[in-house]
Scaffold this motif. Structure first.
Motif, PDB file in Angstrom:
ATOM      1  N   UNK A  80      -4.636  28.558   9.736  1.00 33.62           N
ATOM      2  CA  UNK A  80      -4.958  29.893   9.218  1.00 33.62           C
ATOM      3  C   UNK A  80      -5.005  29.863   7.689  1.00 33.62           C
ATOM      4  N   UNK A  81      -4.057  29.162   7.079  1.00 30.76           N
ATOM      5  CA  UNK A  81      -4.047  29.068   5.621  1.00 30.76           C
ATOM      6  C   UNK A  81      -5.287  28.342   5.107  1.00 30.76           C
ATOM      7  N   UNK A  82      -5.686  27.274   5.765  1.00 28.00           N
ATOM      8  CA  UNK A  82      -6.873  26.536   5.333  1.00 28.00           C
ATOM      9  C   UNK A  82      -8.136  27.374   5.509  1.00 28.00           C
ATOM     10  N   UNK A  83      -8.139  28.247   6.505  1.00 22.46           N
ATOM     11  CA  UNK A  83      -9.302  29.104   6.742  1.00 22.46           C
ATOM     12  C   UNK A  83      -9.362  30.244   5.725  1.00 22.46           C
ATOM     13  N   UNK A  84      -8.226  30.889   5.453  1.00 19.76           N
ATOM     14  CA  UNK A  84      -8.240  32.083   4.603  1.00 19.76           C
ATOM     15  C   UNK A  84      -8.051  31.761   3.124  1.00 19.76           C
ATOM     16  N   UNK A  85      -7.462  30.619   2.828  1.00 13.78           N
ATOM     17  CA  UNK A  85      -7.266  30.152   1.448  1.00 13.78           C
ATOM     18  C   UNK A  85      -6.567  31.178   0.552  1.00 13.78           C
ATOM     19  N   UNK A  86      -5.322  31.504   0.861  1.00  7.85           N
ATOM     20  CA  UNK A  86      -4.538  32.321  -0.070  1.00  7.85           C
ATOM     21  C   UNK A  86      -4.284  31.533  -1.351  1.00  7.85           C
ATOM     22  N   UNK A  87      -3.941  32.249  -2.417  1.00  7.19           N
ATOM     23  CA  UNK A  87      -3.619  31.538  -3.650  1.00  7.19           C
ATOM     24  C   UNK A  87      -2.359  30.694  -3.488  1.00  7.19           C
ATOM     25  N   UNK A  88      -1.430  31.174  -2.655  1.00  2.51           N
ATOM     26  CA  UNK A  88      -0.190  30.433  -2.445  1.00  2.51           C
ATOM     27  C   UNK A  88       0.296  30.616  -1.020  1.00  2.51           C
ATOM     28  N   UNK A  89       0.888  29.566  -0.479  1.00  2.59           N
ATOM     29  CA  UNK A  89       1.648  29.685   0.763  1.00  2.59           C
ATOM     30  C   UNK A  89       3.109  29.441   0.434  1.00  2.59           C
ATOM     31  N   UNK A  90       3.975  30.144   1.128  1.00  2.00           N
ATOM     32  CA  UNK A  90       5.414  29.927   0.997  1.00  2.00           C
ATOM     33  C   UNK A  90       5.966  29.605   2.379  1.00  2.00           C
ATOM     34  N   UNK A  91       6.518  28.426   2.531  1.00  2.00           N
ATOM     35  CA  UNK A  91       7.066  28.018   3.822  1.00  2.00           C
ATOM     36  C   UNK A  91       8.450  28.622   4.003  1.00  2.00           C
ATOM     37  N   UNK A  92       8.624  29.307   5.126  1.00  2.00           N
ATOM     38  CA  UNK A  92       9.880  29.993   5.419  1.00  2.00           C
ATOM     39  C   UNK A  92      10.353  29.604   6.817  1.00  2.00           C
ATOM     40  N   UNK A  93      11.667  29.686   7.063  1.00  6.98           N
ATOM     41  CA  UNK A  93      12.157  29.476   8.427  1.00  6.98           C
ATOM     42  C   UNK A  93      11.835  30.699   9.267  1.00  6.98           C
ATOM     43  N   UNK A  94      11.775  30.518  10.554  1.00  2.52           N
ATOM     44  CA  UNK A  94      11.415  31.649  11.405  1.00  2.52           C
ATOM     45  C   UNK A  94      12.085  31.518  12.765  1.00  2.52           C
ATOM     46  N   UNK A  95      12.788  32.586  13.168  1.00  2.00           N
ATOM     47  CA  UNK A  95      13.407  32.652  14.489  1.00  2.00           C
ATOM     48  C   UNK A  95      12.971  33.953  15.146  1.00  2.00           C
ATOM     49  N   UNK A  96      12.610  33.894  16.408  1.00  4.40           N
ATOM     50  CA  UNK A  96      12.093  35.073  17.096  1.00  4.40           C
ATOM     51  C   UNK A  96      13.108  36.209  17.141  1.00  4.40           C
ATOM     52  N   UNK A  97      14.394  35.889  17.277  1.00  6.13           N
ATOM     53  CA  UNK A  97      15.394  36.937  17.483  1.00  6.13           C
ATOM     54  C   UNK A  97      15.851  37.602  16.194  1.00  6.13           C
ATOM     55  N   UNK A  98      15.481  37.077  15.021  1.00 10.60           N
ATOM     56  CA  UNK A  98      15.971  37.652  13.777  1.00 10.60           C
ATOM     57  C   UNK A  98      15.214  38.931  13.428  1.00 10.60           C
ATOM     58  N   UNK A  99      15.930  39.861  12.770  1.00 10.40           N
ATOM     59  CA  UNK A  99      15.276  41.077  12.294  1.00 10.40           C
ATOM     60  C   UNK A  99      14.441  40.794  11.064  1.00 10.40           C
ATOM     61  N   UNK A 100      14.977  39.953  10.187  1.00 11.06           N
ATOM     62  CA  UNK A 100      14.262  39.523   8.994  1.00 11.06           C
ATOM     63  C   UNK A 100      14.735  38.116   8.685  1.00 11.06           C
ATOM     64  N   UNK A 101      14.078  37.434   7.771  1.00 11.95           N
ATOM     65  CA  UNK A 101      14.446  36.063   7.447  1.00 11.95           C
ATOM     66  C   UNK A 101      15.896  36.012   6.977  1.00 11.95           C
TER      67      UNK A 101
END
Length: 241
Positions: A80-101
């Motif tokens: 998706x990032x390669x297709x849309x080409x944002x100026x920046x990507x930020x890699x974050x952890x992700x868990x389905x059960x969390x309310x926020x990071x």
């Protein structure tokens, strides 16, 4: 001078609460830009709980500032990032059960994996950031991966239950900023920052961007989005370069 980048995820959260079409995140992004935001941040989560693929595509086509895409380090998100080409990507952890990071990305032991993941993005001209806790070992690992930026997680500082605990977290963040800069990394801050707890960073040199969403959207309920962004942008504008 540091700048403000506004996260508009919570506009999408409100829209999705009724599974409808309003409020429109893209309209919110335009208002944030007009009010002084230097960039718009969205987190496209695996479960699409707020921002959707369509939002990212439309933002890419309409923004006049910069699009920053927060995402997990997955093959789907890389595509998706390669297709849309944002100026920046930020890699974050992700868990389905969390309310926020809930914390920073674990970079230790994943240095080569994350470097390989970012390589095609760098080749496409997309800058990268790693969302990490102010832990010396994590900062050191991040510095070896090849990202231009780290975003230091300020959530533990923002959530501190006492002044002493908050000061302890602040001291750790300040040490993390110094260490990152010594390693050649550019530094952003984000998560849980509001109009009050951002103040101790006013004289901290070298911070590039403040990533702020929830507190701006909360204030916007009472004062309007335009004024809420202007208030925060003006505050950041007074900070040390």
């Amino acid at each position: 001078m540091p700048v403000l980048c506004v996260n508009i995820d919570h506009v999408a959260t409100l829209r999705n609460a009724r599974m409808g079409i309003e409020p429109e995140p893209v309209t919110a992004a335009a208002m944030c830009e007009l009010a002084g935001a230097h960039g718009i941040i969205v987190h496209l989560r695996e479960d699409r709980r707020h921002i959707r693929d369509r939002d990212v595509r439309t933002l890419r086509e309409t923004l006049n500032t910069r699009l920053h895409l927060e995402m997990a380090a997955t093959k789907e998100m890389q595509g998706i990032a390669l297709e849309t080409k944002p100026e920046m990507v930020c890699l974050v952890p992700e868990k389905r059960q969390e309310l926020t990071t809930e914390g920073g990305l674990n970079c230790i032991g994943r240095e080569q994996e994350l470097a390989d993941f970012l390589a095609p993005l760098h080749e496409a001209g997309i800058r990268s950031s790693l969302f990490v806790d102010a832990d010396p070992k994590q900062v050191a690992a991040a510095a070896s991966i090849g990202a231009e930026f780290i975003e230091i997680h300020t959530g533990h500082y923002a959530d501190a239950a006492s002044h002493a605990e908050q000061q302890q977290e602040l001291d750790a963040i300040l040490r993390g900023i110094d260490m990152a800069q010594e390693a050649g990394l550019l530094v952003n801050l984000g998560h849980g920052l509001n109009y009050t707890n951002i103040q101790p960073f006013a004289r901290v040199r070298g911070i590039q961007e403040y990533s702020i969403g929830h507190s701006i959207m909360a204030r916007a309920i009472f004062s309007g989005l335009d004024q809420a962004v202007r208030d925060m942008a003006n505050l950041v504008r007074t900070f040390t370069d």
